[in-house]
Design a protein around this motif. Structure first.
Motif, short mmCIF file in Angstrom:
data_model
loop_
_atom_site.label_atom_id
_atom_site.label_comp_id
_atom_site.label_asym_id
_atom_site.label_seq_id
_atom_site.Cartn_x
_atom_site.Cartn_y
_atom_site.Cartn_z
N ASP A 198 0.85 -1.18 0.00
CA ASP A 198 0.00 0.00 0.00
C ASP A 198 0.89 1.24 0.00
O ASP A 198 1.41 1.66 1.04
CB ASP A 198 -0.91 -0.01 1.23
CG ASP A 198 -1.94 1.10 1.20
OD1 ASP A 198 -1.74 2.07 0.44
OD2 ASP A 198 -2.93 1.01 1.95
N GLU A 199 1.05 1.84 -1.17
CA GLU A 199 1.98 2.96 -1.30
C GLU A 199 1.52 4.17 -0.49
O GLU A 199 2.35 4.87 0.10
CB GLU A 199 2.14 3.33 -2.77
CG GLU A 199 3.18 4.41 -3.04
CD GLU A 199 4.59 3.98 -2.67
OE1 GLU A 199 5.44 4.88 -2.50
OE2 GLU A 199 4.83 2.77 -2.57
N ALA A 200 0.23 4.43 -0.45
CA ALA A 200 -0.27 5.57 0.32
C ALA A 200 0.05 5.41 1.80
O ALA A 200 0.50 6.35 2.46
CB ALA A 200 -1.77 5.73 0.10
N LEU A 317 2.30 19.12 1.58
CA LEU A 317 2.54 20.36 0.84
C LEU A 317 3.34 20.14 -0.44
O LEU A 317 2.95 20.67 -1.51
CB LEU A 317 3.20 21.40 1.75
CG LEU A 317 2.30 21.94 2.87
CD1 LEU A 317 3.05 22.94 3.74
CD2 LEU A 317 1.05 22.60 2.28
N PRO A 318 4.42 19.38 -0.42
CA PRO A 318 5.12 19.14 -1.70
C PRO A 318 4.27 18.36 -2.69
O PRO A 318 4.31 18.64 -3.90
CB PRO A 318 6.36 18.34 -1.27
CG PRO A 318 6.56 18.66 0.16
CD PRO A 318 5.17 18.83 0.71
N ILE A 319 3.52 17.36 -2.21
CA ILE A 319 2.68 16.57 -3.11
C ILE A 319 1.58 17.43 -3.72
O ILE A 319 1.32 17.37 -4.93
CB ILE A 319 2.07 15.37 -2.36
CG1 ILE A 319 3.17 14.35 -2.03
CG2 ILE A 319 0.96 14.71 -3.19
CD1 ILE A 319 2.68 13.15 -1.25
N TRP A 412 -4.23 10.03 -3.11
CA TRP A 412 -3.27 9.15 -3.77
C TRP A 412 -3.95 8.30 -4.86
O TRP A 412 -3.39 8.11 -5.94
CB TRP A 412 -2.59 8.26 -2.75
CG TRP A 412 -1.34 7.61 -3.29
CD1 TRP A 412 -1.21 6.35 -3.79
CD2 TRP A 412 -0.06 8.22 -3.41
NE1 TRP A 412 0.06 6.11 -4.21
CE2 TRP A 412 0.80 7.25 -3.98
CE3 TRP A 412 0.46 9.47 -3.08
CZ2 TRP A 412 2.13 7.50 -4.24
CZ3 TRP A 412 1.79 9.72 -3.34
CH2 TRP A 412 2.61 8.75 -3.91
N LYS A 413 -5.14 7.83 -4.58
CA LYS A 413 -5.87 7.04 -5.56
C LYS A 413 -6.24 7.88 -6.78
O LYS A 413 -6.19 7.40 -7.93
CB LYS A 413 -7.12 6.44 -4.94
CG LYS A 413 -6.84 5.32 -3.95
CD LYS A 413 -8.11 4.78 -3.33
CE LYS A 413 -7.80 3.63 -2.35
NZ LYS A 413 -9.03 3.12 -1.70
N GLU A 414 -6.61 9.13 -6.55
CA GLU A 414 -6.89 10.03 -7.66
C GLU A 414 -5.62 10.27 -8.48
O GLU A 414 -5.67 10.32 -9.72
CB GLU A 414 -7.44 11.35 -7.14
CG GLU A 414 -8.91 11.32 -6.80
CD GLU A 414 -9.77 11.17 -8.04
OE1 GLU A 414 -9.84 12.12 -8.85
OE2 GLU A 414 -10.35 10.08 -8.24
N MET A 415 -4.50 10.42 -7.81
CA MET A 415 -3.23 10.61 -8.53
C MET A 415 -2.90 9.38 -9.38
O MET A 415 -2.42 9.50 -10.51
CB MET A 415 -2.11 10.90 -7.53
CG MET A 415 -2.24 12.26 -6.84
SD MET A 415 -1.00 12.48 -5.53
CE MET A 415 0.51 12.50 -6.50
N GLU A 416 -3.15 8.20 -8.81
CA GLU A 416 -2.91 6.98 -9.58
C GLU A 416 -3.87 6.87 -10.76
O GLU A 416 -3.45 6.46 -11.86
CB GLU A 416 -3.06 5.76 -8.66
CG GLU A 416 -1.95 5.63 -7.61
CD GLU A 416 -2.14 4.45 -6.70
OE1 GLU A 416 -1.13 3.91 -6.23
OE2 GLU A 416 -3.30 4.07 -6.45
N ARG A 417 -5.12 7.26 -10.55
CA ARG A 417 -6.11 7.19 -11.64
C ARG A 417 -5.70 8.07 -12.81
O ARG A 417 -5.83 7.71 -13.98
CB ARG A 417 -7.48 7.59 -11.12
CG ARG A 417 -8.59 7.52 -12.17
CD ARG A 417 -9.93 7.95 -11.59
NE ARG A 417 -9.95 9.35 -11.23
CZ ARG A 417 -10.21 10.35 -12.11
NH1 ARG A 417 -10.43 10.07 -13.39
NH2 ARG A 417 -10.23 11.59 -11.70
N LEU A 418 -5.18 9.25 -12.47
CA LEU A 418 -4.79 10.21 -13.50
C LEU A 418 -3.32 10.06 -13.91
O LEU A 418 -2.82 10.87 -14.69
CB LEU A 418 -5.04 11.64 -13.00
CG LEU A 418 -6.49 12.00 -12.70
CD1 LEU A 418 -6.59 13.30 -11.95
CD2 LEU A 418 -7.29 12.06 -14.01
N GLU A 419 -2.68 9.03 -13.37
CA GLU A 419 -1.27 8.75 -13.69
C GLU A 419 -0.38 9.94 -13.33
O GLU A 419 0.49 10.34 -14.11
CB GLU A 419 -1.11 8.35 -15.16
CG GLU A 419 -1.88 7.10 -15.54
CD GLU A 419 -1.67 6.69 -16.99
OE1 GLU A 419 -1.09 7.48 -17.77
OE2 GLU A 419 -2.07 5.57 -17.35
#
Length: 421
Positions: A198-200, A317-319, A412-419
């Motif tokens: 689980d990367e998140a 903040l960086p993410i 994080w899941k949204e970031m993965e969805r949008l690559e």
């Protein structure tokens, strides 16, 4: 999860052990550790390192078991199975040093005067180090340079919070200021990769845990699962840990702040008793601080939340800025560089100037408005979810409010969805 094994391979801990082992070639050494650190663990590390460092050319060494109810000299002689100079010789340190076939180094393990019920026996063991150094300085019938050295790991409370005096022939090493939060973060990363995909969760742990636990990596292991839960659960786990470790508020019930140089190699005398009790720890990143479990146990929830917030802010903040820039780039590729001001400009002069110079200057609020209400951006509606969530998270952190892990997991899941990861 076994973070301890990973932390012990980190540079600052290895340097501490190496310094002790190297110093023991020429002088006796006492390693002082707080109550939150296992003396058995540190002694094991020293033994393992001595096995590597002390080859025959460098001298022999022996592990000696601490036996509180016996006279120190007699206990050591029995364990070494050596002969006294004569049957009538007094069994004391002076005559022990005259015995033949003594090793070059005696590593006394499991040293703990707290378990010694006999007060006289306790005092004898506490006085062993001083007596050993003094007799070693005298002409004890030994050739120059052949006086055995002592090495032991002790807790400061073993000496009633009054450490032995450092002098010629004796060095004191303090478990102070390490491992750093950066090292604990690396340990979390190594262990997270071993136990979970689980990367998140891994990202959250490796950033938030070090901001809470400081140098107490055992606490990181204790909080491994709780840190993914609510703030209430984190507080509950910290209170549980305080009871487990016997942490309690100072006698006067006063919690004060202190200014300690981060480069110091030992805790100042003014806070040594609290450090020895485990109440205070120090890292290069955050300096000297109260143990978070002590804060929770003392009802200082706001201070615990501040530790959580600093870890969350360093992670989020960086993410969030990365996500914002990537969204801006996607919109620039689709609509050109003037998309932030055509058809609707930002409301603030500051942001308007920023986007005029560079479309990457657009903030989440303005991007969200365009995606929601401007027809031109309707074909990019798949970005609205991550933009709205990012804006909410950024506002929460900016106003010193905590963010639940579930919200970060959604990001994080949204970031993965949008690559975007």
């Amino acid at each position: 999860m076994r973070i301890e094994d990973t932390v012990l391979a980190l540079p600052s801990v290895r340097r501490f052990i190496d310094d002790i082992c190297n110093a023991s070639r020429t002088r006796s050494v006492v390693a002082l550790i707080p109550d939150t650190i296992s003396r058995v663990m540190v002694a094991r590390l020293i033994s393992n390192r001595l096995e590597v460092l002390r080859r025959p050319a460098n001298g022999a060494w022996r592990d000696i078991r601490y036996a509180g109810e016996q006279f120190p000299a007699l206990s050591i002689a029995d364990q070494l199975d050596i002969q006294w100079p004569s049957p009538l010789a007094v069994r004391n340190v002076r005559n022990l040093l005259r015995c033949e076939d003594l090793p070059d180094l005696l590593h006394i393990r499991d040293f703990s005067t707290r378990d010694t019920r006999n007060a006289a026996s306790r005092l004898r063991w506490l006085g062993l180090i001083q007596e050993w150094i003094e007799e070693s300085r005298n002409d004890a019938g030994l050739a120059a340079g052949s006086v055995p050295k002592l090495c032991l790991v002790a807790k400061l409370r073993d000496f009633d919070f009054k450490p032995p005096e450092e002098r010629d022939g004796l060095s004191i090493y303090w478990w102070w200021g390490f491992p750093s939060s950066l090292e604990v973060r690396l340990a979390c990363r190594f262990d997270g990769q071993k136990v979970a995909a689980d990367e998140a969760a891994n990202r959250w742990r490796e950033q938030v845990l070090p901001a809470i636990v400081g140098t107490d990596f055992d606490l990181a292991e204790h909080l491994w699962d709780s840190v993914l839960e609510s703030t209430d659960e984190v507080i509950r786990t910290l209170e549980e840990y305080a009871l487990l470790k016997g942490l309690s508020s100072p006698p006067d019930q006063q919690m004060y702040e202190f200014n300690v140089p981060r480069s110091s190699s030992s805790p100042p005398s003014t806070i040594r008793e609290q450090w020895g009790s485990g109440n205070i720890l120090s890292t290069p990143e955050y300096g000297a601080e109260y143990h978070p479990a002590l804060l929770a146990h003392s009802g200082r929830r706001i201070d615990v939340e501040q530790r959580l917030w600093r870890g969350q802010s360093e992670l989020l903040l960086p993410i969030l800025n990365y996500v914002r820039i990537r969204i801006c780039d996607i919109l620039t590729e689709s609509f050109g560089k003037d998309w932030p001001i055509n058809p609707q400009s930002p409301q603030t002069d500051y942001e308007l100037k920023a986007v005029a110079d560079n479309p990457r200057g657009a903030e989440f609020g303005h991007i969200e408005y365009l995606l929601k209400y401007e027809q031109k951006f309707r074909n990019k509606s798949d970005l609205l979810g991550i933009v709205s969530l990012s804006r909410t998270l950024r506002n929460e952190i900016a106003h010193y409010r905590l963010v639940p892990f579930k919200a970060f997991e959604s990001l994080w899941k949204e970031m993965e969805r949008l690559e975007l990861t």
